[in-house]
Design a protein around this motif. Structure first.
Motif, PDB file in Angstrom:
ATOM      1  N   TRP A  45       3.932  16.555   2.920  1.00  0.00           N
ATOM      2  CA  TRP A  45       4.850  16.210   4.005  1.00  0.00           C
ATOM      3  C   TRP A  45       4.785  14.727   4.348  1.00  0.00           C
ATOM      4  N   VAL A  46       5.840  14.226   4.966  1.00  0.00           N
ATOM      5  CA  VAL A  46       5.864  12.904   5.594  1.00  0.00           C
ATOM      6  C   VAL A  46       6.032  13.162   7.085  1.00  0.00           C
ATOM      7  N   CYS A  47       5.161  12.563   7.891  1.00  0.00           N
ATOM      8  CA  CYS A  47       5.109  12.886   9.322  1.00  0.00           C
ATOM      9  C   CYS A  47       5.301  11.650  10.192  1.00  0.00           C
ATOM     10  N   ILE A  48       6.025  11.823  11.285  1.00  0.00           N
ATOM     11  CA  ILE A  48       6.214  10.780  12.285  1.00  0.00           C
ATOM     12  C   ILE A  48       5.602  11.296  13.580  1.00  0.00           C
ATOM     13  N   TYR A  49       4.744  10.476  14.171  1.00  0.00           N
ATOM     14  CA  TYR A  49       4.024  10.859  15.384  1.00  0.00           C
ATOM     15  C   TYR A  49       4.716  10.306  16.621  1.00  0.00           C
ATOM     16  N   ALA A  50       4.344  10.829  17.767  1.00  0.00           N
ATOM     17  CA  ALA A  50       4.942  10.431  19.039  1.00  0.00           C
ATOM     18  C   ALA A  50       4.735   8.939  19.311  1.00  0.00           C
ATOM     19  N   ALA A  66       8.531  16.036  10.916  1.00  0.00           N
ATOM     20  CA  ALA A  66       7.870  16.166   9.624  1.00  0.00           C
ATOM     21  C   ALA A  66       8.911  16.574   8.589  1.00  0.00           C
ATOM     22  N   TYR A  67       8.805  15.985   7.396  1.00  0.00           N
ATOM     23  CA  TYR A  67       9.795  16.208   6.343  1.00  0.00           C
ATOM     24  C   TYR A  67       9.077  16.557   5.052  1.00  0.00           C
ATOM     25  N   TYR A  68       9.645  17.493   4.303  1.00  0.00           N
ATOM     26  CA  TYR A  68       9.018  17.988   3.084  1.00  0.00           C
ATOM     27  C   TYR A  68       9.878  17.755   1.843  1.00  0.00           C
ATOM     28  N   ALA A  98       8.493   7.196   0.525  1.00  0.00           N
ATOM     29  CA  ALA A  98       9.387   7.419   1.657  1.00  0.00           C
ATOM     30  C   ALA A  98       9.826   6.053   2.154  1.00  0.00           C
ATOM     31  N   LYS A  99      11.097   5.945   2.517  1.00  0.00           N
ATOM     32  CA  LYS A  99      11.583   4.686   3.081  1.00  0.00           C
ATOM     33  C   LYS A  99      12.421   4.980   4.305  1.00  0.00           C
ATOM     34  N   LEU A 100      12.322   4.086   5.269  1.00  0.00           N
ATOM     35  CA  LEU A 100      13.086   4.197   6.505  1.00  0.00           C
ATOM     36  C   LEU A 100      14.352   3.373   6.367  1.00  0.00           C
ATOM     37  N   LEU A 140      12.952  10.608   1.415  1.00  0.00           N
ATOM     38  CA  LEU A 140      11.824  10.942   0.566  1.00  0.00           C
ATOM     39  C   LEU A 140      12.326  11.001  -0.859  1.00  0.00           C
ATOM     40  N   TYR A 141      11.638  10.333  -1.771  1.00  0.00           N
ATOM     41  CA  TYR A 141      12.125  10.265  -3.149  1.00  0.00           C
ATOM     42  C   TYR A 141      10.978  10.069  -4.120  1.00  0.00           C
ATOM     43  N   LEU A 142      11.279  10.328  -5.378  1.00  0.00           N
ATOM     44  CA  LEU A 142      10.316  10.132  -6.466  1.00  0.00           C
ATOM     45  C   LEU A 142      10.749   8.912  -7.244  1.00  0.00           C
TER      46      LEU A 142
END
Length: 145
Positions: A45-50, A66-68, A98-100, A140-142
């Motif tokens: 997963w890729v997670c973003i916190y508060a 969170a993203y999978y 992962a990129k924003l 999210l990418y490979l």
């Protein structure tokens, strides 16, 4: 036998201390092993916190998003500074990144093009993104090896 156990425990303590120093010493940190839950972010997963949560307080209880799956995901009400952790693992054929991005659906400027060096994350990294306000999606990418 006791000496071996003490030596193993001392080595583990040094590794933990070095890992914690690496995590806090800069904007990026690398996990020693991505196979485990990392600050409440499950493997893959890729997670973003508060907003405003200090690194030592990161846990599942203060996850915002969170993203999978690979692809673009729109962010929801993410403003100011947030920790983002990429707990994906690399594969034989590519790097899990992962990129924003500034636009929705992965559009607009992405990664370092957003003007924020912390807007791209390799597998096993955690970064403090100082200003999520202009960012509206995460991809999210490979990336091919």
């Amino acid at each position: 036998m006791k000496t071996r156990i003490r030596a193993a425990l001392a080595s583990a303590a040094v590794v933990a201390a070095v890992g914690a120093a690496t995590f806090t010493g800069g904007t990026a940190a690398h996990a020693a092993a991505i196979a485990d839950n990392w600050y409440g972010c499950d493997p893959g997963w890729v997670c973003i916190y508060a907003q405003g949560v200090a690194w030592e307080d990161l846990s599942a209880s203060n996850l915002n998003e969170a993203y999978y799956s690979y692809g673009a995901h729109n962010l929801h009400n993410e403003y100011g500074g947030h920790w983002v952790i990429n707990n994906q693992t690399d594969t034989d054929t590519g790097w899990a990144e992962a990129k924003l991005c500034t636009g929705y659906g992965g559009g607009g400027a992405c990664g370092v093009d957003t003007g924020q060096l912390e807007a791209i994350l390799s597998a096993g990294t955690g970064r403090f993104v100082s200003n999520m306000s202009p960012l509206n999606s995460i991809v999210l990418y490979l990336s091919p090896k």
